[in-house]
Design an enzyme around this catalytic site. Structure first.
Site, PDB file in Angstrom:
ATOM      1  CG  ASP A 159       4.003  -0.033   4.717  1.00 25.07           C
ATOM      2  OD1 ASP A 159       4.665  -0.064   3.667  1.00 25.07           O
ATOM      3  OD2 ASP A 159       3.900   0.975   5.435  1.00 25.07           O
ATOM      4  CG  ASP A 170       3.331   4.293   8.693  1.00 24.10           C
ATOM      5  OD1 ASP A 170       3.666   3.918   7.543  1.00 24.10           O
ATOM      6  OD2 ASP A 170       3.132   5.478   8.989  1.00 24.10           O
ATOM      7  CG  ASP A 187       6.927   2.590   4.540  1.00 25.24           C
ATOM      8  OD1 ASP A 187       7.093   2.733   3.317  1.00 25.24           O
ATOM      9  OD2 ASP A 187       6.198   3.331   5.223  1.00 25.24           O
TER      10      ASP A 187
END
Length: 632
Positions: A533, A529, A331
């Site tokens: 996600d 995080d 990410d």
């Protein structure tokens, strides 16, 4: 009296912890005594001594083997050792049988030590949790209470040098905090009003008052302990295979021993004593003790090593999977980047003073909670520019801010709010160039026109660039999945050095891309995080969460990085590869030793004492080899 009792309790605990080793040593000493008595003609006394050595040295392993066999309804290596020792006694080889029990007990004690050594990292962590805290209520003096009695919302005083007893936010004070117990980072972190602190960390130099935000059962410290304890109890696929294989192998050995008791006597002309003796040697040397011990000590040591360095594995399976990763999807926000924007460029109209203009802009933005506004205020603070006071603003949702200062009207916001054509042309079309670099542009307009332009960007972490290069050297391709637009994604990807990127991803599209990668690469990791996600983390072969992420991401992930440092992934992968290398060494070595001893026994070139030494020696060596994983 109280101190004496505590010392006695401590002594008893130590004896229990090292009970197997003590029993093995006592057994060895009795064997020496029995051998000496036998050599001086005291045969009855020597037999009694040998029996004592059998019982003292073999009790723990015999009990373990019998109970496991009854509970699991499956034979194990302990049963083979009991049968081999019993067989040695039947044919009169008291010394050899006793030596077998002694070395078997010694290797068992070493294996227990290896397990305890791995678990000791967690025990030492648990010892860091304070049992008492200074509770602050109203204007009264702080009182010392049990940590277990604290409730969410309580205020706790932490004096310099004390461990922080609970998760919370700093209500009063500033201090340096040693967070090495939870992050593996040795350098202290300075924290002040409003910042989070964690149970088990150390307040180094300033008095702090902390408001408790989580029950002790849910503290980050307790979750770390729970995660690692859970991981150490979860067996890897390799270990599960070995344990399933053990039962079948033991049956095969017993079948082979049965044949050995009969065939050489009739087919090779051996006398029955030799035949029985060689069958007992086979029972010893064919036992898979070393093979069974090839994996678990190394795995537990690797999990403990990771915990010590701020990497939490939720099980041996995830540790194994890291060694075969081919691609890692990451990410952007909060993972590759810091997750908070910073000011990168400021352009002020030539007729204005730059510091005064920034002071005015920061004064207006200080009235807003928007991350971009806070970044501009922080920029002013970093450059020692004091925002002017007493400004009233009007927020225009979705557009920007409006303020009146000394009869002058100011607008702060996007081009469409301050005048798109004028904003686009300002400073030789600088906004266009900044936008192509993936930056967000904010304008300040006064009564004379555009006064200033501020470009902001979510910056790539320095350690992220290093981490990506490390991962590439390990043969892992890195790709970025982000919800940002194409231009921003392209800029961040180039700066971070990832192999490819995919922009404008929704949570479901991240999952779709991870599934495609799994189809092409088979073993895929995902790092994130945020809540968005979590689905992709669950889909990947190995989901890796940043320690500062959301609770959902932390619960979903297979591996947690307690410090938000991507370079720890490369460390974890290297740790996994090293563990797999050690496990392979152990398996090849143990199989080779078993094969060599079996052949040597059939050729009658190895006797029972050397068979015992070779078999149990190989077990000790693979355990020691596995313990190398405790080193960095």
């Amino acid at each position: 009296m109280g101190n004496c009792n505590r010392e006695n309790e401590y002594l008893i605990e130590k004896i229990k912890e090292h009970g197997e080793l003590i029993a093995a040593i006592v057994s060895g000493l009795i064997i020496l005594l029995a051998w000496r008595m036998e050599s001086t003609g005291l045969s009855t006394a020597s037999v009694i001594a040998y029996l004592a050595a059998f019982v003292i040295g073999g009790y723990a392993k015999a009990k373990e083997g019998i109970l496991d066999t009854v509970q699991n309804k499956q034979l194990n290596v302990e049963v083979l050792m009991i049968l081999a020792a019993t067989g040695s006694v039947i044919i009169g080889y008291w010394t050899e049988g006793a030596i077998l029990i002694f070395i078997f007990a010694l290797s068992g004690a070493l294996e227990t030590y290896a397990m305890n050594k791995s678990h000791r990292e967690i025990s030492s962590l648990m010892d860091l949790q304070p049992e008492e805290a200074w509770l602050v209520r109203g204007g009264f003096e702080p009182i010392k209470v049990a940590v277990s009695s604290l409730k969410v919302g309580d205020h706790v005083l932490i004096k310099p040098g004390e461990r922080i007893p609970t998760d919370g936010r700093i209500f009063k004070g500033t201090s340096s905090i040693d967070e090495s117990a939870i992050s593996g980072e040795s350098l202290p972190v300075t924290k002040s009003l409003g910042e989070e602190v964690y149970a088990g960390t150390v307040n180094l130099n300033g008095a702090l008052t902390v408001k408790m935000t989580k029950p002790n059962s849910e503290s980050l410290f307790q979750r770390i302990i729970n995660l690692v304890q859970s991981a150490q109890s979860e067996k890897s696929p390799s270990q599960q295979f070995i344990e399933r294989f053990e039962g079948t192998y033991v049956k095969f050995v017993l079948f082979a021993v049965g044949l050995m008791l009969i065939l050489p006597y009739f087919l090779l002309g051996w006398d029955y004593t030799t035949t029985f003796y060689r069958a007992m040697v086979l029972l010893v040397v064919a036992s898979p003790c070393a093979l069974v011990a090839s994996i678990m000590p190394a795995t537990l040591a690797a999990i403990s090593n990771g915990a010590k360095n701020g990497i939490l594995f939720k099980g041996g399976v995830h540790l194994e999977n890291l060694s075969v990763l081919k691609l890692l999807a990451v990410d952007k926000t909060g993972t590759l980047t810091a997750g908070t924007p910073v000011v990168t460029d400021v352009i002020v109209r030539d007729s204005l003073n730059k510091s005064d203009t920034i002071a005015t802009l920061a004064a207006i933005e200080s009235q807003s909670n928007h991350p971009l506004a806070q970044a501009i205020v922080q920029y002013a603070y970093n450059n020692e520019i004091e925002p002017i006071q007493g400004i009233e603003i009007e927020e225009v949702p979705g557009w920007g801010l409006k303020a009146n200062i000394e009869k002058s009207t100011y607008l702060v916001g996007k081009p469409e709010f301050v005048g798109k054509e004028e904003a686009v042309q300002f400073a030789d079309h600088a906004a266009k160039q900044f936008a192509e670099e993936g930056k967000t542009v904010i304008f300040l307009k006064d009564t004379e026109g555009i006064a200033a332009l501020v470009a902001l960007k979510d910056t790539v972490r320095d350690e992220a660039k290093q981490a990506i290069q490390l991962l590439k050297t390990l043969g892992i391709q890195v790709t970025m999945l982000t919800g940002d637009n194409e231009k921003t994604a392209k800029t961040i990807a180039a700066e971070a050095g990832v192999d490819e990127y995919i922009a404008e991803c929704l949570p479901e599209t991240k999952v779709s891309h991870v599934k495609n990668y799994l189809a092409n690469y088979r073993n895929v990791g995902m790092v994130g995080d945020g809540i968005n996600d979590a689905p992709a983390l669950a889909t990947a072969t190995v989901g890796i969460a940043m320690g500062g992420g959301t609770d959902v991401a932390l619960e979903t992930a297979d591996v947690v990085l307690m410090k938000n440092d991507l370079s720890k992934i490369a460390y974890a992968v290297s740790l996994s590869k090293k563990m797999q290398k050690i496990v392979k060494q152990n398996i090849i070595f143990s199989i080779a030793v078993i094969a060599l001893l079996i052949i040597s026994n059939f050729l009658q070139v190895v006797d029972l004492p050397f068979g015992v030494i070779g078999h149990e020696g190989s077990t000790i060596l693979v355990i020691l080899n596995g313990l190398r994983m405790l080193r960095g």
